[in-house]
Write a protein that holds these residues in place. Structure first.
Motif, PDB file in Angstrom:
ATOM      1  N   ASN A 252       0.842  -1.192   0.000  1.00  0.00           N
ATOM      2  CA  ASN A 252       0.000   0.000   0.000  1.00  0.00           C
ATOM      3  C   ASN A 252       0.876   1.240   0.000  1.00  0.00           C
ATOM      4  O   ASN A 252       0.660   2.175   0.755  1.00  0.00           O
ATOM      5  N   SER A 253       1.909   1.232  -0.846  1.00  0.00           N
ATOM      6  CA  SER A 253       2.845   2.352  -0.873  1.00  0.00           C
ATOM      7  C   SER A 253       2.174   3.597  -1.455  1.00  0.00           C
ATOM      8  O   SER A 253       1.286   3.502  -2.304  1.00  0.00           O
ATOM      9  N   VAL A 254       2.600   4.753  -0.981  1.00  0.00           N
ATOM     10  CA  VAL A 254       2.045   6.020  -1.448  1.00  0.00           C
ATOM     11  C   VAL A 254       2.311   6.184  -2.938  1.00  0.00           C
ATOM     12  O   VAL A 254       1.434   6.583  -3.700  1.00  0.00           O
ATOM     13  N   ILE A 415       2.561  15.519   0.491  1.00  0.00           N
ATOM     14  CA  ILE A 415       2.357  14.168  -0.042  1.00  0.00           C
ATOM     15  C   ILE A 415       1.696  14.239  -1.415  1.00  0.00           C
ATOM     16  O   ILE A 415       2.036  13.471  -2.332  1.00  0.00           O
ATOM     17  N   ASP A 419       3.240  12.709  -4.877  1.00  0.00           N
ATOM     18  CA  ASP A 419       2.471  11.800  -5.723  1.00  0.00           C
ATOM     19  C   ASP A 419       2.408  12.307  -7.163  1.00  0.00           C
ATOM     20  O   ASP A 419       2.637  11.558  -8.116  1.00  0.00           O
ATOM     21  N   TRP A 443       0.493   3.969   3.113  1.00  0.00           N
ATOM     22  CA  TRP A 443      -0.702   4.523   3.745  1.00  0.00           C
ATOM     23  C   TRP A 443      -1.052   3.664   4.953  1.00  0.00           C
ATOM     24  O   TRP A 443      -1.359   2.483   4.817  1.00  0.00           O
ATOM     25  N   ASN A 444      -0.990   4.252   6.138  1.00  0.00           N
ATOM     26  CA  ASN A 444      -1.413   3.589   7.364  1.00  0.00           C
ATOM     27  C   ASN A 444      -2.760   4.208   7.736  1.00  0.00           C
ATOM     28  O   ASN A 444      -2.832   5.208   8.437  1.00  0.00           O
ATOM     29  N   ASN A 446      -5.351   6.641   6.911  1.00  0.00           N
ATOM     30  CA  ASN A 446      -5.323   7.855   6.098  1.00  0.00           C
ATOM     31  C   ASN A 446      -4.008   8.611   6.224  1.00  0.00           C
ATOM     32  O   ASN A 446      -3.858   9.691   5.651  1.00  0.00           O
ATOM     33  N   ARG A 447      -3.081   8.064   6.984  1.00  0.00           N
ATOM     34  CA  ARG A 447      -1.818   8.764   7.211  1.00  0.00           C
ATOM     35  C   ARG A 447      -0.680   8.102   6.442  1.00  0.00           C
ATOM     36  O   ARG A 447      -0.426   6.919   6.590  1.00  0.00           O
ATOM     37  N   PRO A 448       0.025   8.882   5.617  1.00  0.00           N
ATOM     38  CA  PRO A 448       1.192   8.330   4.940  1.00  0.00           C
ATOM     39  C   PRO A 448       2.404   8.374   5.863  1.00  0.00           C
ATOM     40  O   PRO A 448       2.727   9.410   6.448  1.00  0.00           O
ATOM     41  N   GLU A 449       3.086   7.248   6.013  1.00  0.00           N
ATOM     42  CA  GLU A 449       4.252   7.189   6.890  1.00  0.00           C
ATOM     43  C   GLU A 449       5.055   5.938   6.577  1.00  0.00           C
ATOM     44  O   GLU A 449       4.592   5.040   5.875  1.00  0.00           O
TER      45      GLU A 449
END
Length: 523
Positions: A252-254, A415, A419, A443-444, A446-449
């Motif tokens: 689920n990478s950004v 972010i 993208d 994506w964790n 709704n937070r990208p980290e």
């Protein structure tokens, strides 16, 4: 009676030599719909068991519901019965997942005939211990899991999803060094994580692992209709992860794995020079006096878990020309930033100012660095253009704060910019370090980290660089003066700024530059 004893003795010997025979004839399992049944191994399961028996280190990339966890449980029980003091540890994402494999062992042992079954010293949901000293135990993932155990077999179940698995593996290595075995099994979960990297190295012959790939098509009862049904049940992305053994389409990478792989294969380059005691600074292009640069830095918290990083970006081509990733002191890092920014034509220096970022900014302030980036205090950098039209004065530093402020308002914009640039292939990324971080930047919710156990220091610094570059372009296109000091510096590098001209004509090209777009305003 004597004849019966001889038959049992011969059968016991046969079972002790052949785990496939042992499982086929005596390995009962609890089927979810059919109840207690014998584990009648499919050909692909037999082959997998032969590989597990043959090699000490096995990594299994598998589709969902192929019975490999059950196969591993049977192999563990077989070893526990026919070896003294055989110690098995199962580690998974959660204790509940690890417990499931131990439960399979307990059920299989429970249904064995009395002449095969060992006496039990301990039997509970998380462990089974026999009188011969053999045992199996389930634990959830933790960095020190397995550190104090003398392991005969380590099982990492759904390894691609275990947080900080690198630390777990490093801890367990000491206990496996004396002859222990390891089975690392999982469906894929994107690229760049421990499971993916271990698999790739194993395929290249760079580690001790034997690879086994079990695509959904290995199961004789599955066909294209079954696969299509998985798309309906799980969705296309999850079905690809659970069924296809495809690292690229899983996770689920950004930034999509396919796109990152393209960058890694087609764009990334080895640096022309590496500087520093540990070669932390990578350089692809030396300073060119005809070009304009931005230096963008993210400062480590100082807890040893993350890194101070910076990128040097060619503003016109949006090309990465240098990159740093290390763990210097904040003051040392701040001075390094001033030095490298000065070297690259007094580049615009952008330092993320959260937490210890202030300590790295101080050397630039103390040394009166002329081209330091500032953020407005009141509404944040995202609204700078609006603020300027409202009458904020760029010359009044009381309304501004040094550095770039990442906040709940600006982070989504960073972010988004990341993208867009990657999707449109508008940036030139030469660093494999940065691409590797992006593989595990997910994506964790709704937070990208970064995935737990990994870093996103390079990613965030690069995102800020892309955002600042485009945001400053927006200001210039609106005819807004950025910074008097920046203009002074611009005139030093050969540009001309005439305050008597209208704003729309204030910027003049440097004679002979021949660029389609004048970006010297940034400097």
């Amino acid at each position: 009676m004597g004849n019966l004893k001889e038959i049992i003795a011969a059968e016991w010997v046969k079972c002790s030599k052949d785990p496939i025979h042992f499982m086929r004839k005596y390995g009962f399992i609890q089927h979810p719909t059919r109840g207690k049944i014998l584990f009648d191994l499919y050909p692909f399961q037999e082959k997998s068991l032969q590989e597990i028996s043959k090699f000490d280190y096995n990594i299994i990339l598998k589709s969902r519901q192929l019975g490999i966890s059950t196969l591993t449980a049977g192999y563990a029980l077989w070893n526990m019965i026919f070896n003294e003091d055989f110690n098995v540890l199962v580690i998974a994402t959660k204790q509940e997942v690890a417990k499931n494999l131990v439960t399979k062992v307990r059920i299989m042992h429970q249904y064995l005939p009395t002449w095969l079954k060992s006496k039990v010293v301990e039997d509970n949901k998380l462990s089974l211990r026999l009188t011969n000293g053999s045992q199996i135990k389930a634990v959830s993932a933790a960095g020190d899991a397995g550190r104090s155990e003398a392991l005969s077999l380590l099982v990492l179940d759904e390894a691609a999803f275990i947080d900080r698995i690198d630390e777990i593996w490093a801890s367990a290595q000491q206990t496996l060094a004396t002859g222990g075995k390891a089975i690392v099994l999982s469906t894929p979960n994107g690229m760049g994580n421990f499971f993916h990297k271990t698999w790739v190295k194993a395929e290249a012959g760079e580690n001790k692992f034997n690879t086994t790939m079990l695509h959904w098509t290995v199961h004789p009862d599955r066909d294209k209709e079954w696969r299509a049904e998985q798309n309906s049940l799980l969705g296309d992305k999850m079905a690809a992860q659970e069924c296809d053994c495809d690292f690229l389409s899983s996770g689920n990478s950004v930034v999509s794995g396919e796109l990152l792989q393209w960058y890694k294969e087609q764009v990334c380059e080895e640096p022309v020079e590496q500087r520093g005691p540990n070669q932390e600074l990578w350089i692809w292009e030396y300073p060119d006096y005809t070009k304009n640069y931005v230096v963008v830095a993210d400062v480590a918290r100082g807890d040893g878990a993350d890194y101070s990083t910076f990128h040097i970006i060619d503003i016109e081509s949006v090309s990465q020309v240098a990159e740093y990733k290390g763990q210097p002191g904040t003051k040392e890092f701040g001075n390094m930033l001033v030095n490298i920014s000065s070297e690259y034509n007094e580049a615009l220096l952008v330092v993320e100012n959260a937490n210890v970022g202030w300590a790295a900014l101080q050397p630039a302030i103390d040394r009166n660095y002329r081209n330091l980036y500032y953020t407005y205090k009141h509404e944040g950098v995202a609204d700078s253009a609006t603020q300027l039209t409202k009458g904020y004065d760029l010359k009044d530093k009381s309304q501004m704060t040094p550095g770039f402020t990442t906040s709940s308002r600006t982070r989504p914009l960073l972010i988004s910019k990341l993208d867009i640039y990657f999707r449109e292939k508008s940036c030139i990324v030469k660093s494999k370090r940065l691409i590797d971080e992006l593989f595990v930047f997910i994506w964790n919710g709704n937070r990208p980290e970064a995935q737990k156990g990994y870093n996103d220091d390079l990613v965030m610094a690069f995102s800020i660089g892309l955002f600042v570059r485009d945001h400053a372009l927006k200001l210039r296109n609106e005819g807004i003066e950025l910074n008097k000091l920046a203009l002074d510096n611009f005139s030093k590098t050969g540009g001309v700024y005439n305050t008597n001209k209208p704003q729309s004509n204030q910027w003049e090209m440097n004679i002979g530059r021949g660029n389609n777009e004048d970006l010297t305003w940034l400097l």
